[in-house]
Enzyme design. Structure first.
Site, PDB file in Angstrom:
ATOM      1  N   GLY A 106       0.814  -1.221   0.000  1.00  0.00           N
ATOM      2  CA  GLY A 106       0.000   0.000   0.000  1.00  0.00           C
ATOM      3  C   GLY A 106       0.840   1.261   0.000  1.00  0.00           C
ATOM      4  O   GLY A 106       0.467   2.256   0.618  1.00  0.00           O
ATOM      5  N   ALA A 107       1.963   1.248  -0.725  1.00  0.00           N
ATOM      6  CA  ALA A 107       2.899   2.375  -0.671  1.00  0.00           C
ATOM      7  C   ALA A 107       2.696   3.394  -1.782  1.00  0.00           C
ATOM      8  O   ALA A 107       3.524   4.285  -1.952  1.00  0.00           O
ATOM      9  CB  ALA A 107       4.339   1.852  -0.706  1.00  0.00           C
ATOM     10  N   SER A 108       1.620   3.290  -2.528  1.00  0.00           N
ATOM     11  CA  SER A 108       1.418   4.244  -3.622  1.00  0.00           C
ATOM     12  C   SER A 108       0.907   5.592  -3.124  1.00  0.00           C
ATOM     13  O   SER A 108       0.967   6.586  -3.842  1.00  0.00           O
ATOM     14  CB  SER A 108       0.444   3.673  -4.664  1.00  0.00           C
ATOM     15  N   ARG A 109       0.414   5.635  -1.889  1.00  0.00           N
ATOM     16  CA  ARG A 109      -0.106   6.892  -1.337  1.00  0.00           C
ATOM     17  C   ARG A 109      -0.161   6.797   0.186  1.00  0.00           C
ATOM     18  O   ARG A 109       0.109   5.752   0.773  1.00  0.00           O
ATOM     19  CB  ARG A 109      -1.505   7.194  -1.898  1.00  0.00           C
ATOM     20  N   LYS A 140      -1.767  -1.817  -5.492  1.00  0.00           N
ATOM     21  CA  LYS A 140      -2.664  -2.168  -6.597  1.00  0.00           C
ATOM     22  C   LYS A 140      -2.711  -1.124  -7.698  1.00  0.00           C
ATOM     23  O   LYS A 140      -2.922  -1.463  -8.858  1.00  0.00           O
ATOM     24  CB  LYS A 140      -4.099  -2.345  -6.084  1.00  0.00           C
ATOM     25  N   TYR A 183     -14.475  -4.826  11.145  1.00  0.00           N
ATOM     26  CA  TYR A 183     -13.241  -4.049  10.970  1.00  0.00           C
ATOM     27  C   TYR A 183     -12.309  -4.266  12.149  1.00  0.00           C
ATOM     28  O   TYR A 183     -11.099  -4.477  11.972  1.00  0.00           O
ATOM     29  CB  TYR A 183     -13.569  -2.564  10.818  1.00  0.00           C
TER      30      TYR A 183
END
Length: 434
Positions: A17-20, A42, A168
């Site tokens: 999850g390092a794109s943002r 992704k 959650y």
């Protein structure tokens, strides 16, 4: 801010999850040391609502001084994880650090949570974390100072953290249980820790959950990046810890936390799973409800309790016998409803109130010119909100933010969450009249 020391120079970090958001912030902090970053996320094509792709993140990482390897990875797909790990090892010679940051969220109750949402949270948060750790561990064990860091909370078993979003909570605690188990299983070989923020962090996900203006109650992702950097530069003997960002940074000598705030000086919203005694105004709240606040509201109002017809009382009767706080609130709301509110909201809200002024009330911002009052709405509600009457008054007079009320368990929401967020915007405009 915590200064870089160069300790991660040449190290390879595999970050999901390092794109943002938080994942990218941790990547950029390590990149300043000259680290190698595997961006396992992704988003390969631009998203209509979320900024950033694995390729734009790679460009930022390299501009910061690191080396980047963008890999398309959906952590629900084991083969994609395996392929990315093999590519990372081939490109950089190994993996030194794994950051399990990818996460899915749905803040809905048991009956409102669709099975596909349950599957998503369990697959991404628990299974994804477990499988990525499992795949990276053989390579981590070869590293000189290997670390696994999960972005997950300490396991607080206070029921308030389960009752509003059970699925959650289970999924995030599953990530934390990976820390408990793997820290002990690989003690002496690989450090395994958890990191969690003390306050809400401003990310695209927070914008979607909290709506416009929520960022003022948040800190920037920089605080988690600094805390993660501090953890990942410690020896591997530092393991099995559930770390809160601010607590760690204070121990490291950081004193100025305003630099991390989106709006310095503005009250901050506590994050999930921490029994922080805080309030929007006084920065203090009761942990298990607002019974004392109810009594104070009643005492301060100086008015007798009204029946359900109180909201419809005439001006003469109102002057002779003051309306109750809830009835007065709905009187003001009724007077403030406009065609613009109805046109832009298109939602019907039902309020189930408990406590001193128990009863059912509604705000109809969909039918004709809109209406508000006691009883059930004229048409089926899109959103049903349950809370104490005292907290309802606080929420509608600006003393309690709806987002904070929801996160702290004071407000339970069933139905359309997007409409619930729209209502918060209306409250901001109403506060001056209430």
């Amino acid at each position: 801010m915590l200064p870089n020391t160069g300790k991660l120079a040449g190290c390879t970090l595999f970050i999901t999850g390092a794109s943002r958001g938080i994942g990218k912030a941790i990547a950029l902090k390590a990149a300043k040391d000259g680290a190698n970053i595997v961006i396992a996320a992704k988003t390969a094509e631009p998203h209509p609502r979320l900024a950033g792709t694995i390729y734009t993140a790679a460009a930022e990482i390299e501009a910061a001084g690191g080396k980047a390897l963008p890999c398309i990875v959906n952590v629900r797909e084991e083969q994609q994880i395996i392929n990315a790990v093999e590519k990372a090892v081939k490109t950089f010679g190994g993996i030194d650090i794994l950051v399990n940051n990818a996460s899915a969220i749905s803040l809905t109750g048991t009956l409102e949570t669709e099975t596909k949402k349950v599957n998503l949270m369990m697959d991404v948060n628990v299974r994804g974390t477990y499988l990525t750790s499992k795949t990276c561990l053989p390579h981590l064990r070869k590293s000189r100072n290997p670390h696994i860091l999960n972005l997950s909370p300490p396991m607080n078993l206070n029921p308030m953290w389960f009752k509003n979003h059970c699925a959650y909570t289970i999924s995030k605690y599953g990530m934390s249980m990976c820390v408990l188990g793997m820290a002990e299983e690989f003690r002496g070989e690989v450090a395994v820790n958890a990191l969690w923020p003390k306050t809400a962090i401003h990310t695209a996900a927070m914008d979607m959950l909290g709506g416009s203006g929520i960022e003022k109650q948040c800190r920037k992702t920089d605080i988690l990046a600094d805390a993660a950097y501090c953890i990942l530069t410690k020896p591997k003997s530092f393991t099995g810890n559930f770390i809160i960002d601010e607590v760690l940074l204070r121990e490291e000598g950081v004193k100025d936390f305003d630099v991390y705030a989106v709006a310095p000086g503005h009250p901050l919203m506590p994050d999930f799973f921490l029994d922080v005694e805080t309030d929007v105004t006084a920065m203090k709240q009761e942990r298990y409800g607002a019974s004392q606040a109810v009594k104070e509201e009643k005492k301060l109002s100086g008015s007798q309790r009204e029946g359900p017809d109180g909201a419809k009382a005439s001006a003469e009767s109102a002057s002779a016998k003051p309306l109750s706080p809830v009835a007065e609130t709905f009187r003001v709301i009724q007077g403030a409803i406009s065609e613009e509110y109805v046109r832009t909201t298109q939602g019907v809200f039902q309020f189930e109130l408990s406590g001193d002024e128990e009863g059912t009330w509604y705000i109809d911002l969909k039918t004709d010119g809109g209406s508000a009052g006691s009883g059930k709405p004229p048409v089926t509600a899109d959103v049903v909100m349950s809370m104490s009457s005292a907290d309802f008054v606080k929420m509608f007079t600006g003393k309690l933010k709806p987002t904070l009320a929801f996160m702290s368990g004071k407000l339970r929401i069933k139905g359309n969450m997007a409409l619930a967020i729209k209502l918060e915007k209306m409250l901001t405009q109403l506060n001056s009249k209430l």
